[in-house]
Design a protein around this motif. Structure first.
Motif, PDB file in Angstrom:
ATOM      1  N   ALA A 110     -20.599 -70.645 -38.062  1.00  0.00           N
ATOM      2  CA  ALA A 110     -20.956 -70.322 -38.822  1.00  0.00           C
ATOM      3  C   ALA A 110     -22.101 -69.786 -40.178  1.00  0.00           C
ATOM      4  CB  ALA A 110     -22.784 -71.852 -38.949  1.00  0.00           C
ATOM      5  N   LEU A 111     -22.520 -68.727 -39.181  1.00  0.00           N
ATOM      6  CA  LEU A 111     -23.418 -67.284 -39.792  1.00  0.00           C
ATOM      7  C   LEU A 111     -21.949 -66.427 -40.438  1.00  0.00           C
ATOM      8  CD1 LEU A 111     -25.333 -65.727 -39.883  1.00  0.00           C
ATOM      9  CD2 LEU A 111     -24.946 -64.454 -37.964  1.00  0.00           C
ATOM     10  N   GLU A 112     -20.723 -66.353 -40.108  1.00  0.00           N
ATOM     11  CA  GLU A 112     -19.856 -65.760 -40.676  1.00  0.00           C
ATOM     12  C   GLU A 112     -19.715 -66.207 -41.938  1.00  0.00           C
ATOM     13  OE1 GLU A 112     -16.697 -63.707 -37.471  1.00  0.00           O
ATOM     14  OE2 GLU A 112     -17.050 -65.361 -37.405  1.00  0.00           O
ATOM     15  N   ASN A 113     -19.591 -67.288 -42.452  1.00  0.00           N
ATOM     16  CA  ASN A 113     -19.235 -68.219 -43.788  1.00  0.00           C
ATOM     17  C   ASN A 113     -19.896 -67.679 -44.681  1.00  0.00           C
ATOM     18  OD1 ASN A 113     -16.953 -71.077 -43.239  1.00  0.00           O
ATOM     19  ND2 ASN A 113     -17.641 -70.912 -41.761  1.00  0.00           N
ATOM     20  N   LEU A 114     -21.660 -67.727 -44.438  1.00  0.00           N
ATOM     21  CA  LEU A 114     -22.263 -67.473 -45.411  1.00  0.00           C
ATOM     22  C   LEU A 114     -22.723 -65.599 -45.552  1.00  0.00           C
ATOM     23  CD1 LEU A 114     -25.381 -69.829 -43.970  1.00  0.00           C
ATOM     24  CD2 LEU A 114     -23.394 -70.394 -45.311  1.00  0.00           C
ATOM     25  N   VAL A 115     -21.641 -65.077 -44.791  1.00  0.00           N
ATOM     26  CA  VAL A 115     -21.552 -63.515 -44.466  1.00  0.00           C
ATOM     27  C   VAL A 115     -20.805 -63.807 -45.667  1.00  0.00           C
ATOM     28  CG1 VAL A 115     -21.439 -61.830 -43.972  1.00  0.00           C
ATOM     29  CG2 VAL A 115     -23.348 -63.488 -42.643  1.00  0.00           C
ATOM     30  N   VAL A 116     -19.385 -64.541 -45.526  1.00  0.00           N
ATOM     31  CA  VAL A 116     -18.286 -64.006 -46.479  1.00  0.00           C
ATOM     32  C   VAL A 116     -18.598 -64.224 -47.922  1.00  0.00           C
ATOM     33  CG1 VAL A 116     -16.064 -65.378 -47.078  1.00  0.00           C
ATOM     34  CG2 VAL A 116     -16.585 -64.236 -44.196  1.00  0.00           C
ATOM     35  N   ALA A 117     -19.785 -65.482 -47.653  1.00  0.00           N
ATOM     36  CA  ALA A 117     -19.371 -65.914 -49.298  1.00  0.00           C
ATOM     37  C   ALA A 117     -20.994 -64.532 -49.668  1.00  0.00           C
ATOM     38  CB  ALA A 117     -20.734 -66.791 -49.110  1.00  0.00           C
ATOM     39  N   GLN A 118     -21.377 -63.337 -49.310  1.00  0.00           N
ATOM     40  CA  GLN A 118     -22.262 -62.406 -49.642  1.00  0.00           C
ATOM     41  C   GLN A 118     -20.856 -60.801 -49.444  1.00  0.00           C
ATOM     42  OE1 GLN A 118     -26.052 -61.979 -48.026  1.00  0.00           O
ATOM     43  NE2 GLN A 118     -25.633 -64.160 -47.155  1.00  0.00           N
ATOM     44  N   HIS A 119     -19.430 -61.516 -49.648  1.00  0.00           N
ATOM     45  CA  HIS A 119     -18.541 -60.580 -49.956  1.00  0.00           C
ATOM     46  C   HIS A 119     -18.366 -59.539 -50.720  1.00  0.00           C
ATOM     47  CE1 HIS A 119     -14.772 -59.111 -49.163  1.00  0.00           C
ATOM     48  NE2 HIS A 119     -14.503 -58.398 -50.365  1.00  0.00           N
ATOM     49  N   ASN A 120     -19.206 -59.609 -51.939  1.00  0.00           N
ATOM     50  CA  ASN A 120     -19.161 -58.819 -53.350  1.00  0.00           C
ATOM     51  C   ASN A 120     -20.276 -57.574 -52.714  1.00  0.00           C
ATOM     52  OD1 ASN A 120     -16.417 -59.382 -54.544  1.00  0.00           O
ATOM     53  ND2 ASN A 120     -17.729 -61.157 -55.139  1.00  0.00           N
ATOM     54  N   ARG A 121     -21.111 -58.470 -52.908  1.00  0.00           N
ATOM     55  CA  ARG A 121     -22.399 -57.222 -52.592  1.00  0.00           C
ATOM     56  C   ARG A 121     -22.284 -56.790 -51.691  1.00  0.00           C
ATOM     57  NH1 ARG A 121     -26.121 -60.734 -50.741  1.00  0.00           N
ATOM     58  NH2 ARG A 121     -26.421 -61.799 -53.021  1.00  0.00           N
ATOM     59  N   ARG A 125     -19.555 -53.938 -51.973  1.00  0.00           N
ATOM     60  CA  ARG A 125     -20.554 -52.359 -52.771  1.00  0.00           C
ATOM     61  C   ARG A 125     -20.927 -51.615 -52.040  1.00  0.00           C
ATOM     62  NH1 ARG A 125     -20.364 -56.166 -56.730  1.00  0.00           N
ATOM     63  NH2 ARG A 125     -22.265 -57.186 -55.954  1.00  0.00           N
ATOM     64  N   ALA A 126     -21.947 -52.069 -50.835  1.00  0.00           N
ATOM     65  CA  ALA A 126     -22.840 -51.581 -50.021  1.00  0.00           C
ATOM     66  C   ALA A 126     -21.757 -51.366 -48.785  1.00  0.00           C
ATOM     67  CB  ALA A 126     -23.696 -52.793 -49.650  1.00  0.00           C
ATOM     68  N   SER A 127     -20.755 -51.388 -48.925  1.00  0.00           N
ATOM     69  CA  SER A 127     -20.524 -51.117 -47.846  1.00  0.00           C
ATOM     70  C   SER A 127     -19.214 -49.618 -48.655  1.00  0.00           C
ATOM     71  CB  SER A 127     -19.278 -51.961 -46.640  1.00  0.00           C
ATOM     72  OG  SER A 127     -18.075 -52.138 -47.610  1.00  0.00           O
ATOM     73  N   TYR A 152     -25.146 -49.617 -45.625  1.00  0.00           N
ATOM     74  CA  TYR A 152     -24.528 -50.946 -45.829  1.00  0.00           C
ATOM     75  C   TYR A 152     -25.142 -51.637 -43.814  1.00  0.00           C
ATOM     76  CZ  TYR A 152     -21.220 -54.131 -43.849  1.00  0.00           C
ATOM     77  OH  TYR A 152     -19.981 -55.638 -43.217  1.00  0.00           O
ATOM     78  N   ARG A 153     -25.787 -50.774 -43.071  1.00  0.00           N
ATOM     79  CA  ARG A 153     -26.567 -51.691 -42.370  1.00  0.00           C
ATOM     80  C   ARG A 153     -27.933 -52.348 -43.028  1.00  0.00           C
ATOM     81  NH1 ARG A 153     -26.968 -47.390 -37.590  1.00  0.00           N
ATOM     82  NH2 ARG A 153     -26.909 -46.094 -39.428  1.00  0.00           N
ATOM     83  N   THR A 154     -28.137 -51.370 -43.712  1.00  0.00           N
ATOM     84  CA  THR A 154     -29.105 -52.350 -44.281  1.00  0.00           C
ATOM     85  C   THR A 154     -29.094 -54.016 -44.767  1.00  0.00           C
ATOM     86  OG1 THR A 154     -30.263 -50.374 -44.660  1.00  0.00           O
ATOM     87  CG2 THR A 154     -31.738 -52.123 -45.860  1.00  0.00           C
ATOM     88  N   ALA A 155     -28.130 -53.094 -45.903  1.00  0.00           N
ATOM     89  CA  ALA A 155     -27.191 -54.503 -46.532  1.00  0.00           C
ATOM     90  C   ALA A 155     -26.333 -55.825 -45.502  1.00  0.00           C
ATOM     91  CB  ALA A 155     -26.185 -53.998 -47.168  1.00  0.00           C
ATOM     92  N   GLU A 156     -26.108 -55.626 -44.479  1.00  0.00           N
ATOM     93  CA  GLU A 156     -25.347 -56.580 -43.690  1.00  0.00           C
ATOM     94  C   GLU A 156     -26.571 -57.162 -42.949  1.00  0.00           C
ATOM     95  OE1 GLU A 156     -23.887 -55.869 -40.081  1.00  0.00           O
ATOM     96  OE2 GLU A 156     -21.978 -57.280 -40.693  1.00  0.00           O
ATOM     97  N   ARG A 157     -27.949 -56.403 -42.626  1.00  0.00           N
ATOM     98  CA  ARG A 157     -28.797 -56.982 -42.190  1.00  0.00           C
ATOM     99  C   ARG A 157     -29.313 -57.802 -42.891  1.00  0.00           C
ATOM    100  NH1 ARG A 157     -32.242 -52.756 -41.244  1.00  0.00           N
ATOM    101  NH2 ARG A 157     -30.503 -52.036 -39.843  1.00  0.00           N
ATOM    102  N   GLU A 158     -29.770 -57.421 -44.241  1.00  0.00           N
ATOM    103  CA  GLU A 158     -30.346 -58.769 -45.957  1.00  0.00           C
ATOM    104  C   GLU A 158     -29.585 -60.574 -45.840  1.00  0.00           C
ATOM    105  OE1 GLU A 158     -32.068 -54.923 -48.104  1.00  0.00           O
ATOM    106  OE2 GLU A 158     -30.788 -56.141 -48.906  1.00  0.00           O
ATOM    107  N   ALA A 159     -27.781 -59.961 -45.667  1.00  0.00           N
ATOM    108  CA  ALA A 159     -27.397 -60.550 -45.681  1.00  0.00           C
ATOM    109  C   ALA A 159     -27.678 -61.735 -44.556  1.00  0.00           C
ATOM    110  CB  ALA A 159     -25.419 -60.088 -46.024  1.00  0.00           C
ATOM    111  N   VAL A 160     -27.523 -61.071 -43.337  1.00  0.00           N
ATOM    112  CA  VAL A 160     -27.762 -61.853 -42.353  1.00  0.00           C
ATOM    113  C   VAL A 160     -28.991 -63.061 -42.284  1.00  0.00           C
ATOM    114  CG1 VAL A 160     -28.398 -62.334 -39.713  1.00  0.00           C
ATOM    115  CG2 VAL A 160     -26.642 -60.906 -40.613  1.00  0.00           C
ATOM    116  N   CYS A 202     -25.707 -69.370 -51.154  1.00  0.00           N
ATOM    117  CA  CYS A 202     -25.507 -67.587 -50.225  1.00  0.00           C
ATOM    118  C   CYS A 202     -24.864 -66.545 -51.485  1.00  0.00           C
ATOM    119  CB  CYS A 202     -24.910 -67.714 -49.043  1.00  0.00           C
ATOM    120  SG  CYS A 202     -25.651 -67.705 -47.763  1.00  0.00           S
ATOM    121  N   THR A 203     -23.939 -66.761 -52.591  1.00  0.00           N
ATOM    122  CA  THR A 203     -23.894 -66.414 -53.677  1.00  0.00           C
ATOM    123  C   THR A 203     -24.311 -65.859 -54.419  1.00  0.00           C
ATOM    124  OG1 THR A 203     -22.534 -68.872 -54.813  1.00  0.00           O
ATOM    125  CG2 THR A 203     -21.317 -67.356 -53.444  1.00  0.00           C
TER     126      THR A 203
END
Lengths: 439, 282, 304
Positions: free
Chosen positions: B101-112, B115-117, B130-138, B176-177
């Motif tokens: 479920a979590l991954e589903n929601l992280v994939v939804a923030q793919h474009n952002r 860019r961060a990565s 990128y690590r900050t951005a991923e934490r925000e996404a989570v 999440c988008t």
């Protein structure tokens, strides 16, 4: 669904219905008999320039009886153990254990691999075979990006392997480039070939993609065979320069500069190069592994997996499917290219014969058997598939027959591969925290 | 007065000889729930598919006042449309079943995250940004999982979730988008009355708290009548009525189209009681 | 001009064989939407069974060629059909409802298996078959160049046309054909309406395999050589033909086969033979990109 296959001869009480099992086995044996009579019962042989037949009725009898007994045994086992957990892609506890502790297995395996040449078994033959295993491990990991993560079936992976090998061979021949200079070029060229092929065809449905890549693999091979001026046709390219250890050659004497054994002041041994090649591919393979494990946790890696699951949903989330697939294709091709140039430098000679469909099929078999997406599974599958034919001529002969049968069998019983248990790329709770998912 | 968010003008979609949507015009506003209703096969999902780029309309103009100003949706590639701020769910749930479920929601923030990565390059070497951005996404994912009551099941495979949870997760994924317009295709299908009531409340809450517009296709009349600000009624691809729930409920044309079905189901008082009984306040 | 005519004749003959194999791909695709990669191997098996039965008939004393050929045709169709049936039963039926790539991978596995199975049983060397149907006609002659049409070529064309007629009749007029068409429209709905879906699919594989066996027999007579590897290329080319004609459409498969045969004949006639396979693959790629529904196929509407 396949009710016949899953239910089997089980009575309501769960016992074993012998009559029914016998009937079914008899039916299977009859079909087998029909199949075996023409192809097993008779063999075409040339006799004095004419074709003749050799009669082999005993083969048919043996084959049919085997099918009968085999079917009976399977029915019995199924009745005793209950319907198999087939076709649902569930991983067994073994696979789960393996994947959850993948890190430790990985570290242990890498350690063993590093120490191998210094162990008592580390003779020339073993190191040589291990090098071949590692080439296939690397190829398997590269293809795993495309098939396992992105869910794109690539049947022409060997084309990129060939591009890598020929790039290095030709750059060495024409421009005198060494292995280290040519390696990145080979990777880039293979990736470009991937993009070139992928760009038009990645919009296609999955099964079309499979057959187009198959065709592409053949095209590359045909071109290599017929483009005499550049590739030297079926005769191949020989005299490909061997790799050097930071410029030190592995020779007894060298016209230019010192050689490896002179520099280190040790006795010359032809084993040095074999061991060096082994470490080279080990490092290349480990880099591939690092890359794949890493990229799986990056947005692009997650997008690959999402695309494999549902392309339409991906589009609705703003993911560009074509570009995402193209990246997978190109990166997979790149690792194929790296492996290819290593292959060229190891053999010193390449010809189109090394890049046939069988090769693609072998790599695919490694990925499928190991479990699509599972790194450790692929490594184990490569080990089995390379070492098995080394064990004896019988295995060598039956190698592809077994691969083919295994691919069908895996799809029927364990579609996610023998060792497929997907570890999430990101977790919210630690293991054992949160609610436990139903098993 | 709220600003128009989506203006559909003369939308027509033909499949061969079949006219699925015929000269449809309507406007969806910011901060409002706009419902599209109509009998089966009235062309509702086709409208959605045109809006979200899965079909290219035969005729028509679809103006969306999105994140980067007004944009003509019919000219955009499907995968670009979400960037302007449109998110959708599907009638037959389309989750990434073998991802959590979590991954589903992280994939939804793919474009952002892409860019961060640094388009993967920087991310590969563990760049801090990128690590900050991923934490925000989570964190964003955690927020929505929490809102949907799915926090404890965050690490389940999406395919293993019960049906109702899957519906909720799909809405969370769309949110999440960070859309401006959330398009929901029959979100209440297959839910029991209690879950439907919860959903209705959730949608109102999303509208008010996230301050976005919602476009809703729904068969459950009680829910539509209760939460919609504006209703568009389709029949055989044509708009037959438009207006507030009060107007639609009494519109003879609509009642005729539903063959009395509307009379039975559209009883908002009952639903209101239901909601009250189920302890709507939290 | 005469040279052109000769290539035309050769191309048509080749095309008929491709068409017969392509029908198998197309029918299976139409019903269960998968590419039966193992179909090329079925064709190869058909070729082997044809020769074996022919030699066997010789041993039994049936030497009158027309009768022998008729018997070979029937026996090869029956035995090869058994292979087609078994492939479906073992490798595809258990996978219905499995994940997307599963049937494809299984099909590739099956293809590899069958290839090696035949190699192990029959040996890897090329089998040269003595010419069985001999003779031919000279259609025109000019300046030492003669346009020939051999009896084998005539036989291939006539046989293909007859089989096409029979199969079109089966699909248009019989209950089996009706069931097939129903399955093609909607597998689930057909099942709900009482169509025995499993049986229909099985019979489709049987029909496809029988046609491939005929193609195998023809190839044996025409080329005079057979080995375990012929299924690979023939399979890809027949698939190309099926795609070119519009996969799922049976007349399309035949049309695609003919076009491909012609392209190949003219390519080798006027350019080089080495790259004729490249030409076929290029057609495949170009068609898939620019005309994915083929010449006679129906467009697929993506359901969201």
């Amino acid at each position: 669904m396949s009710t016949v296959a899953t239910v089997g001869p089980r009575t309501a009480a769960g016992g074993f219905d012998l009559v029914r099992a016998l009937k079914e086995a008899g039916l299977a044996a009859f079909v087998a008999f029909v199949l075996f009579v023409p192809l097993m019962g008779f063999q075409l042989v040339g006799q004095e320039g004419r074709l003749g037949l050799v009669y082999r009725p005993h083969w048919v009898v043996v084959g049919t009886v085997t099918v009968f007994l085999g079917h009976l045994a399977v029915s019995f086992l199924r009745a005793v153990r209950g319907p198999a957990r087939r076709a649902r892609g569930e991983a067994g506890p073994f696979a789960r254990f393996f994947t959850v502790h993948a890190r430790w297995f990985g570290v242990a395996a890498a350690l063993v691999a590093f120490l191998l040449p210094f162990t008592p078994f580390g003779n020339r033959y073993v190191v040589d075979v291990a090098t071949t295993v590692l080439i296939y491990v690397m190829l398997g990991w590269g293809l795993n990006i495309v098939v396992g993560l992105a869910g794109l079936l690539d049947l022409g992976y060997v084309a990129f392997y060939a591009v890598g090998a020929y790039s290095y061979a030709l750059f060495a021949q024409w421009f005198g480039l060494g292995f280290w200079e040519a390696l990145p070029i080979a990777g880039v060229l293979a990736a470009l070939a991937g993009i070139l092929l992928g760009f038009p065809v990645l919009r296609l449905r999955g099964d079309y993609l499979a057959i187009v890549t198959l065709g592409f693999g053949e095209i590359i091979r045909i071109v290599l065979l017929n483009w005499y001026d550049v590739t030297n046709g079926p005769d191949g390219i020989s005299g490909i320069p061997r790799p050097t250890f930071f410029g030190l050659e592995f020779k007894r004497y060298s016209a230019e500069g010192t050689t490896f054994h002179q520099f280190f002041g040790i006795e010359y041994s032809s084993l040095h190069r074999v061991v060096f090649l082994y470490y080279l591919i080990l490092i290349l393979a480990l880099i591939t592994n690092w890359f794949v494990l890493r990229i799986r946790r990056l947005p692009i890696g997650r997008a690959w997996e999402a695309l494999r699951e549902d392309e339409i949903a991906c589009k609705a989330l703003g993911i560009n499917p074509t570009n995402t697939k193209l990246t997978a294709f190109a990166l997979g091709a790149m690792f194929g290219g790296f492996a290819g140039s290593f292959f060229a430098t190891r053999q010193g000679f390449i010809s189109p014969e090394s890049f046939t469909f069988i090769e693609s099929a072998t790599i695919l078999a490694i990925v499928v058997l190991g479990g699509m997406g599972s790194q450790i599974g692929v490594a184990l599958a490569a080990l089995v598939i390379v070492v098995l034919p080394e064990l004896g001529r019988e295995f060598e002969q039956f190698r592809m027959l077994l691969f083919g049968a295994a691919m069908v069998g895996i799809m029927v019983w364990r579609p996610r591969g023998l060792l497929a248990f997907r570890e999430p790329t990101v977790r919210l709770h630690g293991r054992g925290e949160g609610e436990e998912a139903p098993r | 007065m709220t600003a128009p968010l989506l203006e559909v003008e003369h939308l027509t979609m033909r499949f061969g000889g079949l006219v699925a949507v015929d000269d449809l015009s309507f406007t969806a506003h910011d901060l409002r729930i706009t419902a599209i209703i109509g009998p089966n096969g009235a062309g509702k999902t086709t409208v959605f598919n045109c809006l979200t780029g899965f079909y290219r309309p035969t005729v028509g103009r679809l103006v969306f006042h999105g994140r980067f100003g007004p944009v003509l949706l019919e000219r955009e590639d499907g995968y670009r449309i979400p960037r302007h701020g449109i998110a959708r769910t599907f009638q037959n749930i389309r989750l990434f079943a073998n991802m959590t479920a979590l991954e589903n929601l992280v994939v939804a923030q793919h474009n952002r995250l892409m860019r961060a990565s640094g388009y993967t390059v920087l991310g590969l070497f563990g760049w801090k940004g990128y690590r900050t951005a991923e934490r925000e996404a989570v964190d964003r994912a955690r927020y929505w999982l929490d809102r949907m009551g799915l926090l404890a099941r965050a690490d389940w495979d999406a395919g293993a979730l019960p049906y109702g949870d899957q519906r909720k997760l799909e809405i969370a994924r769309a949110m999440c988008t960070e859309p401006r317009l959330l398009c929901l295709d029959e979100p209440a299908a297959g839910l029991n009355p209690r879950e439907t009531a919860e959903l209705a409340e959730l949608l109102v809450e999303i509208r008010d708290r996230e301050r976005i517009g919602i476009l809703l296709i729904e068969h459950d009349m009680s829910m539509v009548m209760r939460i919609s600000d504006h209703i568009v009624v389709l029949d055989y691809g044509r708009k037959i009525a438009e207006g507030t729930p009060e107007r639609i409920r009494t519109d003879p044309v609509v009642i005729k189209a539903y063959l009395g079905e509307a009379e039975d189901e559209a009883l908002p008082e009952e639903v209101a009681q239901d909601l009250a009984r189920l302890g709507g306040g939290d | 001009m005469l040279y052109f005519l000769q290539q035309l004749i050769n191309g048509l003959t080749l095309g008929m064989m491709y068409g017969l194999i392509a029908i198998g791909y197309s029918m299976v695709y139409g019903i269960i939407g998968m590419i039966n990669f193992a179909h090329g191997e079925i064709y190869m098996i058909g070729a082997f069974i044809s020769i074996i039965t022919f030699l066997l008939l010789g041993v039994l004393g049936i030497t009158w060629i027309p009768l022998a050929l008729l018997l070979v045709l029937v026996l090869a169709m029956v035995f090869t059909a058994a292979y087609g049936w078994t492939v479906e039963r073992l490798a595809y039926r258990p996978l219905r409802g499995s994940f997307r790539l599963a049937p494809l991978i299984s099909a590739i596995g099956m293809s590899i298996f069958l290839q090696n199975y035949v190699q192990l049983l029959q040996g890897a060397n090329v089998k040269a078959v003595p010419p069985i149907v001999t003779g031919g006609w000279i259609l025109a002659e000019e300046g030492g160049f003669a346009v020939r049409v051999s009896n084998v070529q005539i036989m291939i064309v006539v046989l293909t046309l007859v089989l096409m007629a029979i199969f079109s009749w089966i699909i248009a007029r019989t209950p089996l054909g009706r069931a097939q068409r129903a399955c093609e429209q909607d597998l689930k709905m057909a099942a709900l309406c009482g169509v025995n879906v499993d049986r229909t699919i099985s019979l489709t594989f049987v029909m496809g395999a029988a046609l491939a066996a005929v193609a195998g027999l023809m190839a044996t007579l025409y080329y005079g050589v057979v080995d375990f590897f012929i299924g690979f290329l023939a399979g890809i080319k027949a698939f190309t033909a099926a795609v070119l004609g519009g996969i799922g459409s049976i007349p399309g498969a035949m049309l695609g086969g003919l076009l491909l045969g012609l392209v190949e004949a003219f390519w080798s006639g006027y350019f080089t033979t080495e790259y004729k396979d490249v030409a076929a693959f290029s057609i495949l790629v170009i068609v898939l990109i620019f005309l994915p529904t083929g010449l006679l196929g129906k467009p697929e509407i993506e359901k969201v």
